[in-house]
Every structure is written in structure tokens, then in C-alpha cells.
Design a protein around this motif. Structure first.
Motif, PDB file in Angstrom:
ATOM      1  N   UNK A   1       0.804  -1.149   0.161  1.00  0.00           N
ATOM      2  CA  UNK A   1       0.012   0.060  -0.085  1.00  0.00           C
ATOM      3  C   UNK A   1       0.789   1.290  -0.102  1.00  0.00           C
ATOM      4  N   UNK A   2       0.387   2.490  -0.455  1.00  0.00           N
ATOM      5  CA  UNK A   2       0.985   3.570  -0.432  1.00  0.00           C
ATOM      6  C   UNK A   2       0.381   4.238   0.493  1.00  0.00           C
ATOM      7  N   UNK A   3      -0.546   3.880   1.497  1.00  0.00           N
ATOM      8  CA  UNK A   3      -1.109   4.641   2.547  1.00  0.00           C
ATOM      9  C   UNK A   3      -0.606   4.287   3.897  1.00  0.00           C
TER      10      UNK A   3
ATOM     11  N   UNK B   1      -4.606   7.130   4.143  1.00  0.00           N
ATOM     12  CA  UNK B   1      -6.222   6.841   3.671  1.00  0.00           C
ATOM     13  C   UNK B   1      -6.692   8.187   3.491  1.00  0.00           C
ATOM     14  N   UNK B   2      -6.856   8.621   4.727  1.00  0.00           N
ATOM     15  CA  UNK B   2      -7.371  10.021   4.605  1.00  0.00           C
ATOM     16  C   UNK B   2      -6.654  11.291   4.067  1.00  0.00           C
TER      17      UNK B   2
ATOM     18  N   UNK C   1      -4.977  11.154   1.620  1.00  0.00           N
ATOM     19  CA  UNK C   1      -4.717  10.692  -0.035  1.00  0.00           C
ATOM     20  C   UNK C   1      -6.105  11.658  -0.635  1.00  0.00           C
ATOM     21  N   UNK C   2      -7.066  11.944   0.260  1.00  0.00           N
ATOM     22  CA  UNK C   2      -8.267  12.689  -0.171  1.00  0.00           C
ATOM     23  C   UNK C   2      -7.994  13.962  -0.579  1.00  0.00           C
TER      24      UNK C   2
ATOM     25  N   UNK D   1      -5.519  14.565  -2.487  1.00  0.00           N
ATOM     26  CA  UNK D   1      -4.775  14.835  -3.740  1.00  0.00           C
ATOM     27  C   UNK D   1      -6.065  14.203  -4.939  1.00  0.00           C
ATOM     28  N   UNK D   2      -5.776  14.539  -6.069  1.00  0.00           N
ATOM     29  CA  UNK D   2      -6.775  14.236  -7.113  1.00  0.00           C
ATOM     30  C   UNK D   2      -6.371  12.982  -8.056  1.00  0.00           C
ATOM     31  N   UNK D   3      -4.914  12.787  -7.927  1.00  0.00           N
ATOM     32  CA  UNK D   3      -4.594  11.575  -8.682  1.00  0.00           C
ATOM     33  C   UNK D   3      -3.670  10.644  -8.179  1.00  0.00           C
ATOM     34  N   UNK D   4      -3.575   9.518  -8.642  1.00  0.00           N
ATOM     35  CA  UNK D   4      -2.828   8.494  -7.901  1.00  0.00           C
ATOM     36  C   UNK D   4      -1.245   9.120  -8.034  1.00  0.00           C
ATOM     37  N   UNK D   5      -0.815   9.349  -9.241  1.00  0.00           N
ATOM     38  CA  UNK D   5       0.502   9.910  -9.340  1.00  0.00           C
ATOM     39  C   UNK D   5       0.912  10.882  -8.508  1.00  0.00           C
TER      40      UNK D   5
ATOM     41  N   UNK E   1      -0.450  11.748  -5.630  1.00  0.00           N
ATOM     42  CA  UNK E   1      -0.353  11.163  -4.227  1.00  0.00           C
ATOM     43  C   UNK E   1       0.980  10.231  -4.063  1.00  0.00           C
ATOM     44  N   UNK E   2       1.132   9.308  -4.920  1.00  0.00           N
ATOM     45  CA  UNK E   2       2.536   8.625  -4.905  1.00  0.00           C
ATOM     46  C   UNK E   2       3.702   9.336  -4.874  1.00  0.00           C
TER      47      UNK E   2
END
Lengths: 426, 366
Positions: A196-198, A371-372, A374-375, A377-381, A383-384
Motif C-alpha cells: 500500500x501507499x497509505x 488513506x485520509x 490521500x483525499x 490529492x486528485x490523482x494517484x500519480x 499522491x505517490x
């Protein structure tokens, strides 16, 4: 008409012979079901795998289901057999065990996979990934790290109540609901967190307890959490679970003791219930005993302030007084409010300590605050690229606690005790 | 006579819904999450909306030619030769769809349940079932769908509800997945996954008029969209986008993970039941429609003589891929992402041609 009947009979015969799965047919009695799987560091880069399986023998030792013969077992427990083998990988080790056990070893009923701490501190990611891919492993089995050897832990794992070892393990694992001194961690949770990235993965923490009251030299600090093997107890069962192991991907980097784990569960909103002795503010040698349980889900707010990630955590608990050792009448409303503040500050300190430990010592987001976050950020890119797990140690975390004392056990007001000294004078 | 018989709206809805929703049990879940991440649950809604638009075009075409099914319209608009070629192309697509879906199912059941049973045996047994069902024609298939539709949906809902204690909707963050552009593009191409409503257009005369077709197709597209979206939402909220893209069958993994207590666990047997039933129906539907189109092309009145040859064709398609990777990365990717070029563009082009050539059906045929 006769053709139709013939066709029906033929279809039934063909279906019965083919659809019954003759190629994959496995009689229940043809397999042994490993319920514990242990992994230790072996010699020359190999791993040492230990499995434990029930023998289905009756109380009198009768081989009721035709269990494995006595000379096959390396170490026989009361109702199970334990085998240990060294091999390059886990699954190959299980395959190799089949050369000495007359029945095929199956992992379909495995309750837990146990890694020794020494091995877990190196890296178990490869083994976890292997198990995830293997079709026999259940997502609901638990992952445990033990102090000392996994082999010894499994050897000490026996059912002291009732004959079913698998029931014993399942019930031991569900004790988490009642004590909150160790978490429930399933294989799928561990694997999901591992990639996971979270958040960072956690596992149950266990060990062998050989506590000796006579020769005990360990200083027991009342509020220092217990780690496996150090619980001051003496009982038939030597194995115990207490606290949790913390990982970075597949490498164990530390642990939380039992009290820190309770705080962890409170923050996660997974704290079900547990007894807690809080020192009485008025009498340092006396305690007030509470049953603390979850009142509402934990609220987590994640946002950026001045470019820095901030997490606000609000934990909701309620307590019930089970014992007041002093004479103070805490049932009185104004004193109850005082007591609430006292227990609140006590638990909040514990929560803050655990968060601080996760940030500064372990550097691992075990709570899944990511997990919270990450909200935001709009994209996974995006966020990562932010790389939450490396940012986590510097995140500002503001915990707060809502706690109410709801009940006072079966006594709603204590009777004033008679002062014996005054009575003597009379 | 190769008659499709008569079916009701519910049977038609069941037919399209069962064979469309069946994909949720396969590798589709993992592949859509790997492509769109956390946006998977609404990407499928984009596909659903695109499909509704295509459906409206198909419906316009059907309305233009009252009393005609899509195959007949192809021949009227494009001429007999080109029309027949187009119908044959769709028939070939259906054979490919039946074979690939069957092989995907076989590979998955080998992974989870029957590792040592030969692939050829499972394929053959499956085809025997399909052959027997198809023998009785479209009406029988539609009725079978009507019987299985509610239990299949109930089974899926049952699995999702029992997994509810694991839902963590924070795992849907970041909400944008891999970006809006990628989500929309994938949503557009993935609309192929909803193309089963077109199969019904070839048997539209089995319904009581085009209005029934409209009701049935539209309802089943919407049902499929909602089921896909909710299933992906639930699955993502348990596994997240990283772990969620790994599993060969997301919903099967979900059913394996259900653990309430010592008594309520290992519920994948429920899943296996709906999985097998809906896979048999999906393969059978595609297999039957391929035969039906072939019959329509060459004016063959009875489909019974070609049952076996077409079963052999489906068997060949199913047995050809050499590995699971080949099935999922070639066959299934083509079916789910690129088949719209056959299934959507051909009817759209025919509609355009009908407008240009001003060809219209006879009201008296209605």
C-alpha cells in the motif's frame, strides 16, 4: 421413448463420473491440514519451516479417523503433530514434507503463519507474496511474529481446554475483541498494507512465556506495557500474544507493547473493550478500574496547513467504573466529571505516546492516516509522488479524546465505610 | 424452423443482464482497477453512458425498419453481399467471445478449484451443457436466464453485504484515479464490455415489438452499470487500488475473505454456484447467437445441424491460447476494450448509411 430413457441414463452416468472431479478428487482423509505454519531462519540461507496439524485422534488416543501413525511424527503434542524441515522456500518445504508424511499437507485450514522475529527483521515480503499467490492459503488466517523461535512457539501451542486445536487458536485470536491488548491481523490486511501507499503493515506479536515467580528479576512498571513472554503469569499454556509487530513493507522494524497496542486500537476505532486500572488522583497507591469501550467511530481529518500535512484525530470512548479502591465517592456527578478528566488525560497521554512512537521511533504510519490524507490529492500519480510514508514522521498529528463515564457498574452510590478507629474509642 | 420463439421483457432483461454482469466474476475487476485505479467504480459508469448512447442509435435503426431484426436491416441497408459479410463478422465475433469467455472461466477454475483436471475436459463438459441448452433455442436460453437472474444477483449482493464490515471508503482516495483523461478514454473503450444488448437486437422479433426491446435493453444496461459500479466500489473499498489490481478474480477473493465467526466463513461455495451458472449462460448465449446469425446469413431454417460444428469452433477458440496470460492479455483485452469497433461501429455505420440512402422499412411490417 426408450432412446430418451437411454440418453438420460447415459447422461447421468457420464455426469456422475466426470463432474465428480475425478482428476482433482481429494478425500478429506487423504490430507493433513496444517493449522500452524512457522518460519525460522535456517542454516546456509535456507528457512526452517514448522507445521502443526491435528491428528483427529480421540481422547483415549484411538486413531478414530485413521490419523498419521505415531512413528511419523517428530514431536507429538496431545492432539497434534509438529514437523520441521529446512528448505529454500516455504512452499517447497511443504512439498518436501510430503516425502515423510503419508498424507498430503494442505494449507486450506491454516489459522496462522508465524515468523520468528529474527527472520521477520530481515524481510518476509517474498514469503507473503508467495502465500498470496498460492490458492490454498486463506485471506483470513493471521500473521504472527514471535520473540524467539517459531518452532518453539508452535511446539508450545496446544489446546488446554477441549480437544480441538484449531478451535483453540481461533478463540485465542478473537480474545483481541475482549482485551484489546493485541490486534486482529489477517493475512489479507497484511498483504494489502505491504503493497500500500497509505500505510505500513502490522502483525500480531507473540512469544513463549517461561515466567518464574520465584526467580523473577524483572522490574514490573505498572504502566509499562507488556511484551510477549514477559507477562508475570504461570499457567499450562506457554504461548501468548501481546502487542503488535510493526513493518516497513516486509521488514519488521519494531513493536508496540500491549498498552501501546490498546492505544493504537483506540485511534483506529477498533478498540472493542478492555479493563484499565487508572491510578487514583487522591491516593497514589489505589486504583480505579474501568471497562473502557468504543462509543463511536474515530473521526480523522487530514489537511494541509501552511504546506504541512496535518491530521486531527478524535477518538470516541466510554467507560464504566468497575471498582473504586479508595473511599472517594466518584459516583457523585461533580466527582464523575473530575474522574472523566483524569481518565481522559491518562488515555490521551497513552494515545499521544503511541503516535509519537510511530512517528519518531518506528517512522511507520500504522494507523493508515494516509488513506485520509490521500483525499487531498486528485490523482494517484500526485499522491505517490508526495510519498506519504516518508513524510509521515514529520506530519503534525493532533489527537483528542471524547470520553464519558456512562455507568458505575452494579453500584450506583457507595455506602460510607465505618471508621474502625472511632468505633474502638466508643 | 429456426424460430427464436417469444419471450417477455423480464426474460429479455435477464438475458442481457446475466451475460453482461458475468464479467464482474472474471479478470475484468483487476484489469479495470490496474488501468484506472481508484476511479474504476465511475469509469464503468462512463462506459455505461456511452453504451446508452450507442443503444439509442441502434434503437433508431430498429425503429426505422419496423418488424426487422438487426441482421435483416444490415442486408436491406448495405446490400445482400456486404450485409451478409457484416453478419458473418458478428457471428465470428460471437464464436470468439464464447470461446474466450469459456477459456477465461476454465483458467480461473483451474487456479482455484480444479488444478489437475485437463483444460480440454472442462471445456468439453461446458460445451456439452451449452449444446444441450442451445438445442432448444433462444426461448429456452432466455427462460434459463430468467430463472438464474435473481439467484445470481442475490448471490452477488449476499457476498457484498457480508463483506460490508471490511468496507473502508477512504481507500477510494485519491478520487481521480490515474487522471480524468485516462479515466474517460478507458471508459470509452471499455464500453465494449456492455455490448451484449446488441445480441438481443438480432433476436428482436422474439419480443413484442421494438418498444419492448427498448425497455429490456435500456433496463439491463442500467442494471449492469449499477452492478458493475457498486461491485467495484465495494471491492476497492476493501483492497484499495494496489492490492485490488492483483487478483485474478476480485469477487471470488472477496467471497474467500468473508469471516464472521467460526460458523460463518468459507462462503465461496455460494460464489462458485453463481459463477458457474452465469458462465454457462454467457457461453451458451454467445454460442447460440453465432449460430443464429450464421443461419440468418445463409437462410438455414434449422440450427440443429450446425450445433456440433459451432461447438467445435468454440472449442478451438477456447483451446488455442497457450496460457492464462495469453487469454487475458490478448483475447479478453480485445473483447472488453476493442470489440466496440465491430459491435458499435457496424450498427452506427449502417444507421448512417440508412440516412444517406434514405432507406426505410415498411410500416406494414410492424
Amino acid at each position: 421413448m426408450p432412446e430418451k430413457i437411454l440418453a438420460l441414463v447415459l447422461m447421468s452416468v457420464i455426469s456422475a463420473s466426470l463432474l465428480a472431479g475425478c482428476f482433482d478428487a481429494r478425500e478429506i482423509d487423504d490430507e493433513v491440514y496444517a493449522i500452524s505454519v512457522g518460519v525460522d531462519k535456517g542454516s546456509e540461507g535456507r528457512l526452517r519451516l514448522t507445521i502443526q496439524y491435528p491428528t483427529y485422534t480421540g481422547p483415549g488416543g484411538a486413531d478414530s479417523a485413521g490419523g498419521a501413525s505415531g512413528n511419523e511424527n517428530k514431536k507429538a503434542q496431545s492432539n497434534s503433530l509438529v514437523h520441521t524441515i529446512e528448505a529454500p522456500t516455504m512452499l517447497e518445504a511443504i512439498d518436501m514434507l510430503n516425502t515423510s508424511i503419508s498424507r498430503r499437507v494442505s494449507l486450506m485450514h491454516a489459522k496462522w503463519v508465524i515468523f520468528s522475529e529474527e527472520y521477520a527483521r530481515e524481510d518476509i515480503a517474498g514469503h507473503i507474496a508467495g502465500l498470496e499467490r498460492y490458492n490454498e492459503t486463506r485471506p483470513s488466517m493471521s500473521i504472527v511474529v514471535v520473540r524467539g523461535s517459531a518452532e518453539e512457539f508452535i511446539e508450545a501451542n496446544e489446546s488446554s481446554i477441549g480437544g480441538s486445536l484449531s478451535k483453540s487458536i481461533e478463540l485465542l485470536l478473537t480474545q483481541s475483541k475482549f482485551t484489546s491488548l493485541f490486534p486482529m491481523v489477517e493475512f489479507m490486511d497484511f498483504h494489502t498494507a505491504m503493497i500500500s501507499s497509505y500505510k505500513c503493515p502490522i502483525a500480531l506479536y507473540g512469544g513463549i512465556n517461561d515466567f518464574d515467580f520465584e526467580n523473577n528479576t524483572t522490574k514490573l512498571d505498572g504502566r509499562k506495557g507488556i511484551i510477549p513472554g514477559e507477562t508475570p503469569r504461570s499457567s499450562v499454556s506457554k504461548r501468548e500474544l501481546s502487542g503488535m509487530a510493526v513493518f516497513h513493507t516486509g521488514r519488521m522494524i519494531g513493536y508496540l507493547d500491549a498498552y501501546e497496542t490498546a492505544a493504537y486500537l483506540m485511534i483506529k476505532g477498533k478498540y472493542r473493550s478492555g479493563m484499565m486500572s487508572v491510578p487514583d488522583k487522591s491516593f497514589s497507591d489505589k486504583n480505579i478500574i474501568f471497562d473502557v469501550h468504543k462509543s463511536r467511530p474515530t473521526k480523522i481529518k487530514a489537511y494541509f496547513k501552511d504546506g504541512k500535512p496535518v491530521i486531527d484525530v478524535t477518538v470516541g470512548l466510554e467507560a464504566e467504573i468497575y471498582a473504586i479502591q479508595s473511599d472517594v465517592k466518584y459516583e457523585k456527578l461533580e466527582l464523575t466529571y473530575e474522574l472523566e478528566d483524569q481518565i481522559k488525560s491518562f488515555l490521551l497521554d497513552s494515545i499521544k505516546h503511541t503516535i509519537k512512537k510511530s512517528q519518531k521511533e518506528l517512522e511507520a504510519d500504522i494507523f493508515g492516516f494516509g488513506e485520509n490524507m490521500a483525499g487531498n490529492f486528485f490523482t494517484i500519480e500526485e499522491w505517490e509522488a508526495f510519498n506519504w510514508l516518508s513524510q509521515y514522521p514529520d506530519v503534525i498529528i493532533n489527537p483528542s479524546l471524547n470520553l464519558k463515564i456512562r455507568r458505575t457498574g452494579t453500584i450506583f452510590q457507595s455506602y460510607e465505610k465505618i471508621d474502625r478507629k472511632e468505633g474502638d474509642k466508643d | 424452423m429456426n424460430s427464436e420463439g417469444k419471450i417477455g421483457v423480464f426474460e429479455a432483461i435477464s438475458f442481457v443482464s446475466v451475460i453482461t454482469v458475468n464479467k464482474i466474476f472474471f479478470t475484468s475487476v483487476g484489469s479495470i482497477i490496474s488501468q484506472t485505479g481508484t476511479a474504476a467504480w465511475y469509469t464503468t459508469l462512463i462506459s455505461c453512458v456511452v453504451t446508452v448512447v450507442v443503444f439509442m442509435l441502434v434503437y433508431m435503426l430498429l425503429k426505422r425498419f419496423p418488424g426487422k431484426d438487426l441482421a435483416a436491416i444490415f442486408e436491406i441497408v448495405a446490400g445482400r453481399f456486404i450485409g451478409k459479410l457484416l453478419i458473418l463478422a458478428i457471428s465470428a465475433y460471437c464464436v470468439f467471445n464464447a470461446g474466450s469467455t469459456l477459456r477465461e472461466f476454465v483458467e480461473m477454475i483451474k487456479v482455484y478449484n480444479l488444478p489437475y483436471t485437463p483444460t480440454s475436459l472442462i471445456i468439453s463438459l461446458f460445451l456439452v451443457a451449452s449444446l444441450i441448452i442451445s438445442r432448444y433455442g433462444f426461448q429456452a436460453i432466455a427462460r434459463l436466464c430468467a430463472i438464474c437472474f435473481i439467484p445470481s444477483m442475490a448471490g452477488l449482493v449476499f457476498i457484498l453485504l457480508l463483506s460490508a464490515n471490511r468496507f473502508n471508503f477512504n481507500l477510494l482516495n485519491p478520487i481521480g484515479g490515474h487522471g480524468l483523461e485516462k479515466t474517460i478514454m478507458f471508459g470509452l473503450s471499455r464500453s465494449s464490455a456492455y455490448n451484449e444488448f446488441l445480441l438481443l437486437a438480432f433476436t428482436v422479433n422474439a419480443l413484442e415489438g421494438h418498444r419492448d426491446y427498448k425497455k429490456a435493453a435500456l433496463t439491463s444496461i442500467l442494471i449492469s452499470g449499477v452492478v458493475f459500479s457498486i461491485s467495484l466500489l465495494c471491492y476497492l473499498s476493501i483492497y484499495g487500488y494496489t492490492s485490488g489490481s492483483e487478483s485474478i478474480s476480485g469477487v471470488f477473493e472477496l467471497s474467500r475473505s468473508i469471516y464472521f465467526n467460526r460458523y460463518v466463513q468459507r462462503l465461496e461455495s455460494v460464489f462458485l454456484f453463481i459463477w458457474v451458472i452465469s458462465s454457462v449462460i454467457t457461453t451458451t448465449a454467445s454460442y447460440y447467437i453465432s449460430m443464429l446469425l450464421y443461419c440468418k446469413t445463409f437462410r438455414i431454417k434449422d440450427h440443429l445441424p450446425i450445433l456440433l460444428p459451432f461447438a467445435i469452433l468454440v472449442y478451438i477458440v477456447a483451446i488455442l491460447p497457450q496460457s492464462m496470460q495469453e487469454v487475458t492479455q490478448k483475447n479478453i483485452t480485445f473483447l472488453r476494450q476493442y470489440s466496440l469497433y465491430i459491435m458499435y461501429l457496424i450498427p452506427a455505420a449502417i444507421l448512417l448509411l440508412a440516412f444517406i440512402t434514405r432507406k426505410k422499412g415498411d410500416i406494414a411490417d410492424a
